[in-house]
Every structure is written in structure tokens, then in C-alpha cells.
Design an enzyme around this catalytic site. Structure first.
Site, mmCIF file in Angstrom:
data_model
loop_
_atom_site.group_PDB
_atom_site.id
_atom_site.type_symbol
_atom_site.label_atom_id
_atom_site.label_comp_id
_atom_site.label_asym_id
_atom_site.label_seq_id
_atom_site.Cartn_x
_atom_site.Cartn_y
_atom_site.Cartn_z
ATOM 1 N N SER A 383 77.196 90.183 43.680
ATOM 2 C CA SER A 383 76.846 90.107 45.095
ATOM 3 C C SER A 383 77.811 89.195 45.817
ATOM 4 C CB SER A 383 75.409 89.576 45.252
ATOM 5 O OG SER A 383 75.107 89.357 46.604
ATOM 6 N N ASP A 384 78.110 89.551 47.064
ATOM 7 C CA ASP A 384 78.895 88.680 47.925
ATOM 8 C C ASP A 384 78.040 87.475 48.300
ATOM 9 O OD1 ASP A 384 80.687 87.570 49.653
ATOM 10 O OD2 ASP A 384 80.204 88.905 51.318
ATOM 11 N N LYS A 385 78.561 86.283 48.031
ATOM 12 C CA LYS A 385 77.768 85.073 48.276
ATOM 13 C C LYS A 385 77.490 84.880 49.763
ATOM 14 C CE LYS A 385 79.811 81.074 47.979
ATOM 15 N NZ LYS A 385 79.619 80.493 49.341
ATOM 16 N N THR A 388 74.604 86.657 51.854
ATOM 17 C CA THR A 388 73.583 87.158 50.940
ATOM 18 C C THR A 388 72.820 86.008 50.306
ATOM 19 O OG1 THR A 388 74.979 89.061 50.469
ATOM 20 C CG2 THR A 388 73.166 88.645 48.960
#
Length: 583
Positions: A383-385, A388
């Protein structure tokens, strides 16, 4: 200079119906002209058609828009009615009844229904008073499974569509009524003037009006992994669904929504969902159970008939062949019914429904009930930090400004100013670099606690610091205006690129005493990259000091310290008197 076409629909000599027909004919004619400029994979022919039309100025006149003023806001609803909205086509939602009917495609349920019907018919024939119980029980189990599955899928589809709508809720910058405005992407209409920069998704198809080192990733449409350089002469076309990887640009919208190339492609991408591994396993099991049950039932029926016809035992002398055949058939049906586990679909459905609710508590929304088995097998999620796991809002918390260390620069703290030892000259250099070496925009919103940020969040954090009490509320917008970006003889932007890991601007400033101008080159980028190319540093009094080995090591240790604290380290640098380096 802005060009404006004649509004044929406003002619006073036409009645309402004739005027409406004229508007429709003009809209269809304009759509046909614009389609000739937007053929897929036909850059050369599109450019030729644009040139034959009279290039971009003629296109702007045809669209009744202006590169500096944009379209009138009041004309947006009319344009949306005539040319369509910027919403992409989506598959129509299935009703609850459709979802309920779809549940009967399951192989296990089909076998259970067939067994229940046969069991019901034979049971009623054999025992009219109570033979229907077993068949009705199986049908009731099938009905419960179908209702639970349909209700769960309908509820999750509702949640998923709401989530998808929120995900598509993206704002873009447009020029309307001569002002830069932020609007939702679905509000874009034909003729809108849009502004984009590196990292922005292209919201619609368009033709460039102004571009500065613009590169676009068109792999979503063409499959080519190489970024495409765009300019006003050879390739002025931008396509929706693509990403601007470098540069800045202004373009006019020529196709929106389902008329855009991405909209046409998406309308052909809707397809039925593939079965999950669990569904495939259950279908194979049901098929195997059905085959085994049928074989066992047939073998039992044949064996019982052989015993009656061939061996003729005494206890069957009083039983007719028809009565014995009926009894053998009932036993065979009973074997099939017993072989198929009617409680299995219900148990699976209940367990999956329970799993989806537990996963929803962890903010993991499962759209289709059977898909939670696939998500449950996931061991790692990439996941893109930013945005998110975090709020996608950055703040400058500490730093070194003109060789003076500040351990706390949090904007929410009142009466927090830059150290008094930092001279006005040094602050001017820092603020000029922050303001000009950035393309982010900050818009005040009285309805929200935090201002609205448009563009790169790191740049916005620096701008917020510049306009905070820490830097005595500096006006970075005026600095940008004075830099005269994008105009002949003005300053120039060299956008951030992943290869250089920095952004640069060449700022030209007119001297007050003479008519000549001086140029200063500002850089902003990753701390270790910028530091590696520096030969001197800015001291608190505004003087330039040589970068000694000891000083470089000290700064490198500071960068490592910031990185170990999960902070993003950004460095600003500048170089004066670059006129002799410019051709």
C-alpha cells in the site's frame, strides 16, 4: 488576446424550438470536428487536422473559450447538456432480485434443488401425509443460502460504490471567469482551461495551450513504458487516464467523459467477475458428489432389480415388479439426497458473511461475499503510505535554516519565530527559494480547519511554514508573481524528475538601478543529493561560507538523524550570478 465565437443560439429571430434544434446541430458538428482531432493512436493525423483547422487559436475560438479567462461559469450547465459530463461509464447495478437469481448458478445448489424436487415428488407419492418434509427442508436450506448471499452482496455493493465514488472525488484546477478555481473532476466541461503539473492525472482529453518540460506516462492507453514528451508543435495532445510525470502545462478540454479515449476503452472493459478459488473448489466438489451419488444410486437400482428379476427371492414373491422398481428408485433418490450435503452451502455462506463483517471492522471492505476467502489468504498487502496510512498532510517540524538549528517549527505552536541570529538577507534567500521553487497552491477554506492544498504536499508544507508566524507571514504568492514565470523574458521552471531527484528554477530579477536583470538558480530536492553537489553553505549573517569536510559530515549526520526519525529531509540551495552560464 482572447477570441470569442458568435453565439448562434442566442439569435432573437429564432423561436425556442428552432434555437434548440440549431444548438443540437451545432453541438453535433463540433463533436465531429473534435473527434477528428482525437483519433486513437493517430498523433500525426490529429496534428494535421489541428493545423488545417487553424491551430490552437482557431480551436479556442471554435470552443468559445479563452486561455487566460477560460469559460464563463454560467455557461457550464449548457455545455454539460450539449456535450456531456466528465463522468466515465460504469456497469449498471444489479438489483436484489438479479443477485438472488444469480445465486442459483452455484452447482451445489442446482444439485440440491434437483434432489429436493425429486424427493418431494416421490415422498408425496409414497407418503402423502408426511413425505414432503425432507424435500421442503432441502428447499428451505437452499432458499436461506440464496437470501443471505443476495442480501450480503447487495449491501457490500452499496458500500463499494460509495467507496468508489469517494475515490473518484478528485479536484482539479481550471480557469473560469479569469480566476483559477478548484472544481470536482466530474464538473469539467468542453472548453474548460485546465492546469496540471507533475503527478497529476489527466482528467480529460485536451490540446496544450502552454507547456513547460511536460512528460506524460501513456502506458495505461498504449502500453509503452517510456514517458512521452509533449510540446505545442509535434505532439500537443493529452489523453485522459494518463499521468503527468514531469513539467507543468495548461490545456483546453476537447473530449470529456465517455467521449474521451479512456472513456471509450473503459466502456468495453466491463466483464463478469471470475470465480474465486473457493467457488471453484465447491463446484468441483459438488460435481464429484453428484457423479458419485448418481453412480451409487444407479448401482443400487440395478442391483435391486437384478435381485427381483434374476434371483427371485421368496420374500419378494408378493411384490410386483412396478412396486419393487418404485421402491428401488426411492432408495436411489435417497442415496443422492444423502450424498449431497445440503447444510454445506448454508455453513459456507454463514461463515463467509461472518468473515466479511470481521474484516470490515478492520476497514477491509469485501465487495462480493465469496471473495473474502481470497482476501483471507493474503499474507502481504502493498500500500502507498501517503494518504492511506497517513493523512496526506505534511508539516515542517524541524530543520537547519542558514546554519541555525531549530528543533521545533510546528505551525500550530504560537509565537514560534525563526532565530533572531538569522539575518534579513539570509531569510530573504530562504523565502525566495521556498516560494519560487514550488508549484503547489494553498487555498484558504473557511469551512475547514486546515487550508486546502493543491499539488505536492512536501512543497505545501514549506509554503505553510513560509506564511506562518515562524517566517512572519511571508507572501509567497507575490514572490511568484514577481518572478514572472511562463512569460517571455521571465523566470523558468525545471520540474522535479526521479533521475535528478530535485526541482530547479531560474529566477530572473530586474535590478532597480539599471535595465539589466540578474539570474539566480534555486534547487530543492532530496537532502543527500543536493548536499553532494554543494561547495558552500549559507551562514546566519547571509554570507556564503566554503563547505569544509567537517561541515559536510555534520550535515550528513543530521540528514541521517532526520531519516532515522521517519522524517522526509528536503534541502534548499541556490547559486547567484548565473547569467554567464546562460546562453
Amino acid at each position: 488576446m482572447c477570441l470569442k465565437g458568435n453565439q448562434s443560439s442566442s439569435s432573437p429571430k429564432m423561436n425556442g424550438k428552432d434555437s434548440k434544434d440549431k444548438d443540437t446541430d451545432d453541438a453535433n458538428s463540433l463533436k465531429a470536428t473534435l473527434r477528428s482531432l482525437n483519433e486513437p493512436q493517430s498523433t500525426k493525423s490529429n496534428s494535421a487536422n489541428l493545423h488545417s483547422l487553424g491551430s490552437t487559436p482557431a480551436l479556442l475560438k471554435l470552443l468559445q473559450t479563452c486561455p487566460t479567462q477560460g469559460i464563463p461559469t454560467q455557461s457550464a450547465p449548457t455545455r454539460r447538456t450539449l456535450y456531456g459530463s466528465n463522468s466515465l461509464p460504469t456497469a449498471p447495478r444489479k438489483s436484489w432480485i438479479q443477485l438472488f437469481i444469480d445465486t442459483f448458478d452455484d452447482e451445489t445448489l442446482k444439485i440440491l434443488i434437483a434432489a429436493a424436487v425429486v424427493s418431494l415428488a416421490v415422498g408425496i407419492y409414497d407418503d402423502p401425509s408426511g413425505g414432503y418434509v425432507e424435500g421442503c427442508a432441502i428447499l428451505a436450506a437452499v432458499l436461506i443460502v440464496s437470501i443471505v448471499t443476495a442480501c450480503n452482496d447487495y449491501q457490500k455493493e452499496t458500500q463499494f460504490r460509495a467507496l468508489a465514488k469517494a475515490n473518484d472525488d478528485v479536484n482539479v484546477l481550471v480557469i473560469r471567469d479569469g480566476k483559477t478555481q478548484q472544481i470536482n473532476v466530474v464538473e469539467i466541461v468542453l472548453g474548460d482551461i485546465l492546469l496540471i503539473e507533475a503527478g497529476d492525472a489527466i482528467p480529460c482529453d485536451g490540446v496544450l495551450i502552454k507547456a513547460d518540460s511536460l512528460e506524460i506516462d501513456e502506458s495505461a492507453l498504449t502500453g509503452e513504458p517510456i514517458d512521452i514528451e509533449k510540446d505545442l508543435k509535434s505532439d500537443p495532445f493529452v489523453l485522459s487516464g494518463c499521468i503527468a510525470t514531469a513539467g507543468t502545462a495548461t490545456f483546453v478540454a476537447i473530449a470529456v467523459g465517455k467521449e474521451s479515449q479512456w472513456g471509450v476503452i473503459k466502456s468495453h472493459l466491463e466483464k463478469e467477475q471470475d470465480q474465486t478459488p473457493l467457488q471453484e473448489k465447491l463446484d468441483r466438489m459438488a460435481e464429484a458428489i453428484g457423479h458419485v451419488g448418481m453412480v451409487a444410486a444407479a448401482a443400487t437400482f440395478i442391483a435391486m432389480m437384478v435381485i427381483k428379476v434374476v434371483f427371485k427371492p421368496e420374500y419378494l414373491d408378493d411384490v410386483t415388479i412396478f412396486a419393487h422398481a418404485l421402491e428401488a428408485f426411492i432408495i436411489g433418490v435417497t442415496i443422492v439426497v444423502v450424498a449431497v450435503p445440503e447444510g454445506l452451502p448454508l455453513a459456507v455462506t454463514i461463515s463467509l458473511a461472518y468473515s466479511t463483517k470481521k474484516m470490515l471492522a478492520d476497514n477491509n471492505l469485501i465487495r462480493v461475499l465469496a471473495a473474502c476467502e481470497t482476501m483471507g489468504n493474503a499474507t502481504n498487502i502493498c500500500s502507498d503510505k501517503t494518504g492511506t496510512l497517513t493523512e496526506n498532510r505534511m508539516t515542517v517540524v524541524k530543520g537547519i535554516f542558514a546554519n541555525v538549528y531549530h528543533d521545533d517549527t510546528v505551525l500550530e505552536h504560537k509565537n514560534k519565530h525563526i532565530h533572531s541570529s538569522v539575518s534579513s538577507k539570509a531569510k530573504e534567500i530562504i523565502l525566495q527559494g521556498i516560494a519560487t521553487c514550488s508549484t503547489a497552491k494553498i487555498m484558504s477554506n473557511p469551512d475547514e480547519f486546515h487550508p486546502t492544498i493543491v499539488g505536492n504536499k512536501t512543497e505545501a508544507a514549506l509554503l505553510l511554514l513560509a506564511q506562518s508566524e515562524f517566517f512572519h507571514h511571508d507572501d509567497f504568492n507575490q514572490r511568484r508573481k514577481d518572478a514572472n514565470f511562463g512569460n517571455p523574458g521571465g523566470s523558468r521552471i525545471f520540474p522535479f524528475s526521479s533521475s535528478r531527484k530535485r526541482m530547479s528554477v531560474l529566477v530572473k530579477k530586474q535590478t532597480s538601478s539599471t535595465s539589466t536583470s540578474t539570474s539566480t538558480l534555486y534547487h530543492k530536492g532530496a537532502g543527500e543529493i543536493v548536499l553532494k553537489n554543494c561547495t558552500s553553505y549559507l551562514d546566519a549573517d547571509g554570507s556564503i561560507q566554503p563547505m569544509t569536510t567537517q561541515k559536510r559530515q555534520e550535515l550528513e549526520q543530521t540528514i541521517s538523524k532526520f531519516a532515522s526519525q521517519a522524517l522526509r529531509c528536503v534541502a534548499l540551495s541556490h547559486r547567484d550570478n548565473t547569467d554567464r552560464l546562460i546562453d
